[in-house]
Design a protein around this motif. Structure first.
Motif, PDB file in Angstrom:
ATOM      1  N   TRP A  58      22.361 -10.727 -21.802  1.00  0.00           N
ATOM      2  CA  TRP A  58      22.724  -9.446 -21.534  1.00  0.00           C
ATOM      3  C   TRP A  58      22.760  -8.894 -20.128  1.00  0.00           C
ATOM      4  O   TRP A  58      23.991  -8.368 -19.801  1.00  0.00           O
ATOM      5  CB  TRP A  58      21.448  -8.691 -21.938  1.00  0.00           C
ATOM      6  N   LEU A  59      22.190  -9.771 -19.414  1.00  0.00           N
ATOM      7  CA  LEU A  59      22.541  -9.510 -17.710  1.00  0.00           C
ATOM      8  C   LEU A  59      23.605  -9.942 -17.487  1.00  0.00           C
ATOM      9  O   LEU A  59      24.547  -9.187 -16.511  1.00  0.00           O
ATOM     10  CB  LEU A  59      21.212 -10.078 -16.805  1.00  0.00           C
ATOM     11  N   ALA A  61      26.359 -10.050 -19.100  1.00  0.00           N
ATOM     12  CA  ALA A  61      27.339  -9.360 -19.723  1.00  0.00           C
ATOM     13  C   ALA A  61      27.442  -7.908 -18.952  1.00  0.00           C
ATOM     14  O   ALA A  61      28.200  -7.062 -19.612  1.00  0.00           O
ATOM     15  CB  ALA A  61      27.167  -9.238 -21.285  1.00  0.00           C
ATOM     16  N   GLY A  62      26.407  -7.894 -18.198  1.00  0.00           N
ATOM     17  CA  GLY A  62      26.509  -6.207 -17.524  1.00  0.00           C
ATOM     18  C   GLY A  62      26.091  -5.343 -18.523  1.00  0.00           C
ATOM     19  O   GLY A  62      26.167  -4.156 -18.058  1.00  0.00           O
ATOM     20  N   GLY A  63      25.041  -5.796 -19.456  1.00  0.00           N
ATOM     21  CA  GLY A  63      24.380  -4.908 -20.049  1.00  0.00           C
ATOM     22  C   GLY A  63      25.053  -4.347 -21.422  1.00  0.00           C
ATOM     23  O   GLY A  63      24.969  -3.292 -22.069  1.00  0.00           O
ATOM     24  N   GLN A  64      26.111  -5.157 -21.744  1.00  0.00           N
ATOM     25  CA  GLN A  64      26.960  -4.883 -22.977  1.00  0.00           C
ATOM     26  C   GLN A  64      26.783  -6.050 -23.737  1.00  0.00           C
ATOM     27  O   GLN A  64      27.841  -6.799 -23.748  1.00  0.00           O
ATOM     28  CB  GLN A  64      28.285  -4.512 -22.826  1.00  0.00           C
ATOM     29  N   GLU A 215      16.920  -3.198 -24.871  1.00  0.00           N
ATOM     30  CA  GLU A 215      17.639  -3.093 -23.444  1.00  0.00           C
ATOM     31  C   GLU A 215      17.018  -2.639 -22.097  1.00  0.00           C
ATOM     32  O   GLU A 215      17.171  -3.205 -21.044  1.00  0.00           O
ATOM     33  CB  GLU A 215      18.997  -2.230 -23.319  1.00  0.00           C
ATOM     34  N   ARG A 219      16.365  -4.680 -18.853  1.00  0.00           N
ATOM     35  CA  ARG A 219      16.847  -4.079 -17.280  1.00  0.00           C
ATOM     36  C   ARG A 219      15.413  -4.323 -16.569  1.00  0.00           C
ATOM     37  O   ARG A 219      15.755  -4.487 -15.199  1.00  0.00           O
ATOM     38  CB  ARG A 219      16.917  -2.747 -17.669  1.00  0.00           C
TER      39      ARG A 219
END
Length: 535
Positions: A58-59, A61-64, A215, A219
């Motif tokens: 997730w990190l 992929a920039g949160g996506q 998420e 984060r």
């Protein structure tokens, strides 16, 4: 191309086999230990865990992260089967908690969200299912507030203002005194604050709530609290956090319910006794956040003796299974005990010495293991500082979360504590309550004094591990930030004035008092006298 990231979703449920030790780094210590508890047949709500690989991906992929929502929906279906309820179901709604869990415990440094799945569609179903409107509206206002602060960027002060306005209107001082209609009004006020100030609306779709919560945990791995904790504790190599999604059990279900934190031995002194904080009609965050004054083991024993006996019997069993003193979080729902976490208990160096000696003498660990654990402790920290009794009059008293004596000039925030340390005289950090946002101040300070909170809050646990004197719940303490001073009872002291904290008695004194150091020679002698186990 880099190496493939290991992304797995694993169950935590009754009757599962003992987990393979190799899973620890993948699922984190919280989920791994829950798996062990479930395999032991202990009362653990069913759950599933997203591996640390999901956080890494997730990190990266920039949160996506593609497919995450679908993977969560698939995993939720197993919880629905186990609980006989439905996530988002209007008749028998399933609510879940969403918690972090790195391979090394990081108390309170990462985000947690509770009561996920509650909204317009499920409120009426939970009302019918439980027959408890206080539980339903209290849970909703908690979820809205957590979502607003953690995900939607709502300033906590706005929710605090709505809370105090509701309490004033109903002429009460705590949410525990609000009746169900008052709690409903409070939940609606929280929804209004969220709608007016949030960067995004409060989601009524349970699946959207779940994705938001997961998420948010990811984060928080790169947030300032967790980053500072890893830097200060040499944990930069950890790959990320796992996320445990677990069926909710409700400590806020009435007078025979509550939430607590228990240590199998006293983490301040090492004494072999049940040491716990318990808040009635409360959820776990009430205890670990440090914002509420909980009761102790005696309070629990008087009100819920069967639960107290169950915990007393459980602690030796956990020590045998895990080979060390344990720190466990638990919830009681209408008299039934549920375990939500166990981990190796953080303790003062003095307590660590006593614990390993007594555990070795009792045959719980080998003498060689006891010596190895003690060898890892800095000998300079195996000292207890005590006051020289000279007739000084205490300004006030608090509950001791960590023993010893600390003296220094008062600092009312983290920045002041850090500035004072740069002047080579560590401060006494004085706060209304102690949050994990104060981690830098904890490291900089000689000791901590708070007006609110309990001995087992996340921040108190960290302070104790650092060997910092920590006094909590000082009822006589009030703080005036504008004038940079505080009042303890009838006495006013200003930032920069000296205080002395006595971690043995809980007393707070003005000025700097004389101390004497007590060495741990007796315990070291008993350690040396241990004989190796015979084959």
């Amino acid at each position: 191309m880099g190496a493939t990231i290991d992304q797995r979703v694993l169950p935590i449920e009754a009757g599962m086999p003992e987990p393979d030790p190799g899973l620890l780094a993948l699922v984190g210590s919280k989920a791994f230990n829950l798996m062990r508890l479930a395999a032991m047949g202990l009362p653990v709500p069913p759950a599933f865990v997203l591996s640390t690989g999901y956080c890494q991906a997730w990190l990266a992929a920039g949160g996506q992260l593609e497919g995450l929502r679908e993977r969560l929906a698939s995993a939720i279906r197993r919880l629905e089967q186990l609980t006989g309820s439905g996530f988002g179901d209007a008749r028998r709604p399933l609510l879940v908690s969403v918690r972090s869990g790195a391979a090394v415990s990081m108390p309170g440094m990462l985000e947690t969200l509770l009561d996920v799945g509650l909204g317009e569609r499920t409120v009426s179903g939970l009302l019918r299912l439980t027959g408890n409107p206080r539980l339903v509206w209290d849970s909703l206002r908690r979820l809205v507030e957590m979502h607003g602060e953690v995900i939607a960027g709502v300033a906590p002060a706005l929710f605090e203002a709505a809370l105090h306005a509701c309490l004033r209107e109903h002429r009460t001082t705590t949410t525990a005194e609000l009746h169900s209609l008052g709690l409903r009004e409070l939940a609606q006020a929280m929804l209004h604050v969220h709608a007016a100030n949030g960067e995004r609306p409060f989601p009524q779709d349970p699946q959207a709530q779940l994705l938001d919560a997961v998420e948010a945990v990811f984060r928080s791995w790169v947030g300032p609290r967790a980053s500072a904790y890893r830097r200060l504790n040499g944990l930069e190599a950890l790959p990320g956090t796992a996320v445990t999604v677990q069926a909710m059990v409700f400590g806020n279900a009435g007078v025979t319910s509550g939430s607590g934190v228990a240590f199998s031995r006293d983490p301040a002194t090492g004494e072999n006794r049940l040491y716990l904080d318990f808040a009635f009609d409360a959820q776990g965050e009430d205890v670990v956040s440090g914002r509420r004054e909980p009761g102790d083991a005696e309070t629990l024993a008087q009100a819920l003796p069967e639960v107290h006996r169950e915990l007393e019997a459980l602690c030796p069993r956990l020590e045998r299974a895990f080979g060390d003193a344990q720190d466990l979080e638990f919830t009681v729902q209408q008299g039934r005990l549920w375990l939500l976490q166990t981990r190796t208990a953080k303790r003062t160096p003095w307590a660590a010495l006593r614990m390993v000696v007594e555990m070795a003498e009792a045959g719980l660990i080998a003498p060689e293991e006891a010596r190895r654990r003690v060898a890892a402790i800095d000998p300079a920290r195996l000292v207890r500082r005590r006051l020289v009794q000279g007739g000084a009059v205490a300004l006030g008293r608090a509950v001791s979360a960590s023993p010893g004596v600390a003296a220094g000039p008062i600092a009312l925030d983290v920045e002041a504590a850090e500035r004072q340390t740069q002047r080579a005289t560590p401060a006494v950090l004085v706060r209304e309550d102690l949050g994990t946002d104060d981690i830098a101040g904890l490291h900089a300070a000689a000791g901590v004094l708070t007006a609110h909170g309990g001995r087992t809050s996340h921040a108190a646990v960290v302070a104790r591990q650092l060997g910092k004197v920590c006094l909590v719940g000082c009822a006589a303490l009030s703080i005036d930030r504008e004038r940079r001073c505080c009042r303890i009872g009838d006495h006013r002291v200003h930032e920069g004035d000296w205080l002395t904290l006595d971690g043995d008695s809980g007393a707070v004194y003005e000025g700097r008092l004389d101390t004497v150091d007590q060495r741990s020679g007796d315990w070291l002698a008993r350690l040396s006298a241990l004989e190796p186990l015979r084959p």
